[in-house]
Enzyme design. Structure first.
Site, mmCIF file in Angstrom:
data_model
loop_
_atom_site.group_PDB
_atom_site.id
_atom_site.type_symbol
_atom_site.label_atom_id
_atom_site.label_comp_id
_atom_site.label_asym_id
_atom_site.label_seq_id
_atom_site.Cartn_x
_atom_site.Cartn_y
_atom_site.Cartn_z
ATOM 1 N N GLU A 39 0.943 -1.364 -0.212
ATOM 2 C CA GLU A 39 -0.173 0.028 -0.125
ATOM 3 C C GLU A 39 0.911 1.372 -0.245
ATOM 4 O O GLU A 39 2.177 1.305 0.941
ATOM 5 C CB GLU A 39 -0.767 -0.369 1.293
ATOM 6 C CG GLU A 39 -2.572 -0.921 0.863
ATOM 7 C CD GLU A 39 -3.012 -0.833 1.960
ATOM 8 O OE1 GLU A 39 -2.794 -0.325 3.215
ATOM 9 O OE2 GLU A 39 -4.028 -2.659 2.297
ATOM 10 N N LYS A 192 -13.636 2.055 -40.594
ATOM 11 C CA LYS A 192 -13.164 0.194 -39.850
ATOM 12 C C LYS A 192 -14.622 0.229 -39.448
ATOM 13 O O LYS A 192 -15.173 0.633 -38.361
ATOM 14 C CB LYS A 192 -12.370 0.851 -39.430
ATOM 15 C CG LYS A 192 -11.854 0.592 -38.086
ATOM 16 C CD LYS A 192 -10.679 1.963 -37.190
ATOM 17 C CE LYS A 192 -10.978 1.481 -35.475
ATOM 18 N NZ LYS A 192 -10.046 2.151 -34.935
ATOM 19 N N ARG A 194 -14.142 -2.635 -35.142
ATOM 20 C CA ARG A 194 -13.893 -3.534 -34.369
ATOM 21 C C ARG A 194 -14.421 -4.832 -33.552
ATOM 22 O O ARG A 194 -15.649 -4.287 -33.305
ATOM 23 C CB ARG A 194 -13.183 -2.354 -33.332
ATOM 24 C CG ARG A 194 -11.562 -3.079 -32.346
ATOM 25 C CD ARG A 194 -11.844 -2.483 -31.405
ATOM 26 N NE ARG A 194 -11.000 -1.263 -31.449
ATOM 27 C CZ ARG A 194 -9.557 -1.595 -31.581
ATOM 28 N NH1 ARG A 194 -9.009 -2.449 -31.373
ATOM 29 N NH2 ARG A 194 -8.545 -0.239 -31.750
HETATM 30 C C1 R5P Z 1 -10.469 4.619 -31.857
HETATM 31 O O1 R5P Z 1 -11.130 4.626 -31.487
HETATM 32 C C2 R5P Z 1 -9.356 4.759 -31.191
HETATM 33 O O2 R5P Z 1 -8.975 6.457 -31.324
HETATM 34 C C3 R5P Z 1 -8.252 4.600 -31.408
HETATM 35 O O3 R5P Z 1 -7.782 4.781 -32.727
HETATM 36 C C4 R5P Z 1 -7.337 3.032 -30.983
HETATM 37 O O4 R5P Z 1 -8.750 2.622 -30.707
HETATM 38 C C5 R5P Z 1 -6.315 2.322 -31.667
HETATM 39 O O5 R5P Z 1 -6.274 1.817 -30.727
HETATM 40 P P1 R5P Z 1 -4.975 0.092 -31.189
HETATM 41 O O6 R5P Z 1 -4.044 0.578 -31.461
HETATM 42 O O7 R5P Z 1 -5.163 -1.274 -30.060
HETATM 43 O O8 R5P Z 1 -5.802 0.015 -32.676
#
Ligand code: R5P
Length: 302
Positions: A39, A192, A194
């Site tokens: 801590e 894009k 994800r």
């Molecule tokens: C997305 O909305 C963020 O602004 C970044 O572009 C992104 O999430 C970065 O994450 P990574 O490097 O894991 O793709």
């Protein structure tokens, strides 16, 4: 020298020293120890009574520890009689978790902001937070800075008309548009997605033409590097020549290697997180945000 005091948490000591020099503000010492169970035990040295105290602390990994340390620092200076407490949090941990993306998830960024606001902090100053949603979660006063000017200052004389810009996704559109506008560059936009479970990024198409051109873009953070590395591969397949990424927060040290091995020509990041103990690849350049914070302190104390 101003009568105000700057205090550094353990995450940004080098940056705090640079800010102290630039803003001509006294950097107060902090005694930081650990109990046997790890801590944190801390003590702010120096006189803060009746003074305006600025605390600088990014809440990067280990985020939970840096958050608690910041709360303890604020409590310590309040008890020692500080008049006003302002905290700079260049990287705000948990800020990308600004939505409940899937059933059963918490609204993590709001939880963290509530924890921070439980400390006696009068004002928060953040830097390129992931979204406006995050800023709206603060109940206390919050100011928002952007490193965009730091990047623009660095690049403004270096880009001729062979350069254009891209927005990496919808979330980046506002900041990427502004960046392109100030640099007087044409902008293209990526489509894009994800995968919320695996985190895998897929670029579907680019609205715009980058063939034979150089590309520069601006985004808030790099984590796994998936977005930047894959977008660069996509851009190069579309005929782009050089690709430069201006990124405010580089948040995962393991990603340095991925960027080094990628087709990215240059990634320019800031010292919002201290990477001075890491070996930085040749295609990454670090610009300091010290002037941004020093200017804020100077303007605030006038
Ligand atoms: C997305 O909305 C963020 O602004 C970044 O572009 C992104 O999430 C970065 O994450 P990574 O490097 O894991 O793709």
């Amino acid at each position: 020298m101003t009568n105000d005091v700057l205090i550094s948490g353990s995450s940004n000591k080098l940056l705090a020293q640079a800010v102290s020099n630039k803003a001509d503000i006294n950097l107060s010492e902090v005694e930081l120890e650990e109990f046997a169970n790890r801590e944190i035990r801390l003590r702010v040295l120096g006189d803060v009574k009746g003074k305006c105290v600025y605390i600088l602390q990014s809440t990067n990994y280990p985020a939970e520890r840096n958050i608690i340390e910041l709360c303890l620092l604020a409590d310590a200076v309040k008890r020692a009689g500080a008049l006003k407490i302002i905290t700079f949090i260049p990287w705000l941990g948990y800020s990308p978790q600004d939505k409940v993306f899937r059933d059963g998830e918490p609204l993590s960024s709001e939880v963290i902001i509530k924890v921070l606001e439980s400390a006696p902090i009068d004002q928060f100053v953040t830097l390129d937070v992931h979204s406006k949603l995050v800023l709206k979660m603060f109940k206390k006063s919050v100011k928002h800075l952007s490193a965009m000017d730091v990047f623009i200052e660095h690049f403004k004389e270096k880009l001729d008309d062979s350069w254009c810009s891209v927005s990496l996704d919808n979330g980046a559109l506002d900041r990427a548009n502004l960046f392109a506008k100030v640099l007087n560059l044409e902008i293209s936009k990526f489509d894009k997605t994800r995968d919320r479970k695996t985190g895998e990024v897929t670029f579907h198409k680019l609205e715009g033409d980058v063939n034979g051109r150089n590309v520069i873009t601006f985004d808030d953070y790099v984590s796994t590097g998936g977005t930047t590395v894959k977008s660069c591969e996509f851009l190069k397949k579309q005929g782009a020549k050089k690709c430069i990424y201006c990124i405010t927060h580089f948040i995962v040290p393991e990603t340095f290697k991925k960027v080094e091995e990628s087709s990215i020509d240059q990634m320019v990041i800031t010292d919002s997180i201290d990477w001075s103990s890491e070996s930085i690849p040749g295609n990454i350049k670090i610009l300091s945000i010290d002037s941004l914070i020093a200017d804020y302190i100077r303007n605030d104390s006038n």
